[in-house]
Design an enzyme around this catalytic site. Structure first.
Site, PDB file in Angstrom:
ATOM      1  N   GLN A  47       0.849  -1.185   0.000  1.00 12.89           N
ATOM      2  CA  GLN A  47       0.000   0.000   0.000  1.00 12.89           C
ATOM      3  C   GLN A  47       0.887   1.238   0.000  1.00 12.89           C
ATOM      4  O   GLN A  47       1.854   1.314   0.754  1.00 12.89           O
ATOM      5  CB  GLN A  47      -0.889  -0.001   1.254  1.00 12.89           C
ATOM      6  CG  GLN A  47      -1.851   1.141   1.347  1.00 12.89           C
ATOM      7  CD  GLN A  47      -2.777   1.007   2.556  1.00 12.89           C
ATOM      8  OE1 GLN A  47      -3.165  -0.085   2.938  1.00 12.89           O
ATOM      9  NE2 GLN A  47      -3.123   2.130   3.156  1.00 12.89           N
ATOM     10  N   HIS A  62       1.796   7.458  15.661  1.00 10.01           N
ATOM     11  CA  HIS A  62       0.861   6.381  15.315  1.00 10.01           C
ATOM     12  C   HIS A  62       1.576   5.047  15.121  1.00 10.01           C
ATOM     13  O   HIS A  62       2.753   5.005  14.804  1.00 10.01           O
ATOM     14  CB  HIS A  62       0.148   6.685  13.985  1.00 10.01           C
ATOM     15  CG  HIS A  62      -0.530   7.999  13.943  1.00 10.01           C
ATOM     16  ND1 HIS A  62      -0.503   8.799  12.831  1.00 10.01           N
ATOM     17  CD2 HIS A  62      -1.283   8.675  14.861  1.00 10.01           C
ATOM     18  CE1 HIS A  62      -1.196   9.902  13.052  1.00 10.01           C
ATOM     19  NE2 HIS A  62      -1.675   9.849  14.275  1.00 10.01           N
ATOM     20  N   LYS A  72       7.155   0.665   7.336  1.00  2.95           N
ATOM     21  CA  LYS A  72       6.922   1.749   6.384  1.00  2.95           C
ATOM     22  C   LYS A  72       8.249   2.233   5.803  1.00  2.95           C
ATOM     23  O   LYS A  72       9.274   2.211   6.484  1.00  2.95           O
ATOM     24  CB  LYS A  72       6.261   2.946   7.075  1.00  2.95           C
ATOM     25  CG  LYS A  72       4.911   2.661   7.674  1.00  2.95           C
ATOM     26  CD  LYS A  72       4.407   3.877   8.439  1.00  2.95           C
ATOM     27  CE  LYS A  72       3.080   3.582   9.110  1.00  2.95           C
ATOM     28  NZ  LYS A  72       2.657   4.661   9.986  1.00  2.95           N
ATOM     29  N   TYR A 132       4.512   7.459   1.711  1.00  6.86           N
ATOM     30  CA  TYR A 132       5.046   6.274   2.389  1.00  6.86           C
ATOM     31  C   TYR A 132       4.421   4.990   1.866  1.00  6.86           C
ATOM     32  O   TYR A 132       3.267   4.951   1.487  1.00  6.86           O
ATOM     33  CB  TYR A 132       4.914   6.382   3.908  1.00  6.86           C
ATOM     34  CG  TYR A 132       3.527   6.595   4.461  1.00  6.86           C
ATOM     35  CD1 TYR A 132       2.842   5.550   5.062  1.00  6.86           C
ATOM     36  CD2 TYR A 132       2.926   7.844   4.424  1.00  6.86           C
ATOM     37  CE1 TYR A 132       1.584   5.742   5.612  1.00  6.86           C
ATOM     38  CE2 TYR A 132       1.672   8.047   4.970  1.00  6.86           C
ATOM     39  CZ  TYR A 132       1.005   6.993   5.561  1.00  6.86           C
ATOM     40  OH  TYR A 132      -0.237   7.182   6.101  1.00  6.86           O
ATOM     41  N   LYS A 169      -8.181  13.409  16.608  1.00  5.41           N
ATOM     42  CA  LYS A 169      -7.711  12.084  17.030  1.00  5.41           C
ATOM     43  C   LYS A 169      -6.331  12.178  17.690  1.00  5.41           C
ATOM     44  O   LYS A 169      -6.110  11.602  18.759  1.00  5.41           O
ATOM     45  CB  LYS A 169      -7.649  11.141  15.816  1.00  5.41           C
ATOM     46  CG  LYS A 169      -7.124   9.750  16.140  1.00  5.41           C
ATOM     47  CD  LYS A 169      -7.075   8.878  14.922  1.00  5.41           C
ATOM     48  CE  LYS A 169      -5.787   9.113  14.182  1.00  5.41           C
ATOM     49  NZ  LYS A 169      -5.532   8.165  13.101  1.00  5.41           N
ATOM     50  N   ASP A 170      -5.420  12.937  17.079  1.00  3.63           N
ATOM     51  CA  ASP A 170      -4.062  13.054  17.630  1.00  3.63           C
ATOM     52  C   ASP A 170      -4.028  13.846  18.928  1.00  3.63           C
ATOM     53  O   ASP A 170      -3.175  13.599  19.775  1.00  3.63           O
ATOM     54  CB  ASP A 170      -3.121  13.667  16.600  1.00  3.63           C
ATOM     55  CG  ASP A 170      -2.784  12.700  15.472  1.00  3.63           C
ATOM     56  OD1 ASP A 170      -3.180  11.517  15.546  1.00  3.63           O
ATOM     57  OD2 ASP A 170      -2.116  13.124  14.504  1.00  3.63           O
TER      58      ASP A 170
END
Length: 184
Positions: A47, A62, A72, A132, A169-170
């Site tokens: 991906q 994360h 990654k 990435y 969220k962060d």
């Protein structure tokens, strides 16, 4: 292509050889054969992701956990970031230690982030394009992370507090000590 292991085992900095002339430049972004020869790692990327961010955007810290953990290979296509990785492998001698590196369109450096590492970056220039590759597919339920300004990790993101732009969220990620309780 120069590949150097960081002090965090399994984390590698990749510096491509850039060929330039009056037309511009060319470099090989990734070569599986060379990567495997120099690192001993066989990674199959499945991906590719890309983000565009303005100066001050901070994404992280994360990771994906369990069977959805991801290695990654990260780089900057345009602009500049401070990239941060934190070793959170349970029995690692560098558990809780972090490594930072500036990635930019000028230096063309990349970093290979192994599974078991938190990852994040702060954007140091407007309109930065961050790219990435991942060796596993994203799975929302496997998301986890640590708040960027954790006092134990004490990471310098190279931004002033009032410059930092975070997602909701962060902003609500747990502390490193809370995160550590879940994995140990």
């Amino acid at each position: 292509m120069k590949i150097t292991e960081a002090f965090l085992k399994g984390c590698f900095v990749i510096e491509p050889k850039v060929f330039g002339d009056k037309r511009g430049n060319f470099f090989e972004v990734f070569n599986q054969k060379i990567f495997t020869e120099k690192t001993g790692l066989k990674v199959k990327f499945v991906q590719d992701n890309q983000s565009i961010s303005q100066r001050g955007v901070l994404r992280g810290l994360h990771l994906q956990k369990g069977e959805f953990a991801q290695a990654k290979l990260v780089r900057v296509i345009k602009g500049k970031v401070l990239d941060i990785v934190v070793d959170v492998r349970k029995n690692s001698p560098t558990f809780g230690k972090h490594f930072s590196i500036e990635l930019s369109e000028d230096n063309n450096k990349q970093i290979f982030v192994p599974k078991g590492f938190l990852h994040g970056f702060s954007t140091l220039e407007d309109n930065t394009i961050f790219s990435y590759k991942c060796d596993n597919y994203y799975h929302k339920e496997a998301e986890d992370g640590v708040i960027y300004n954790d006092k134990v990790l004490n990471i310098d993101w190279k931004l002033k507090k009032n410059e930092i732009l975070l997602s909701e969220k962060d902003e609500n990620l747990p502390s490193f000590l809370e995160f550590r309780q879940k994995i140990i």
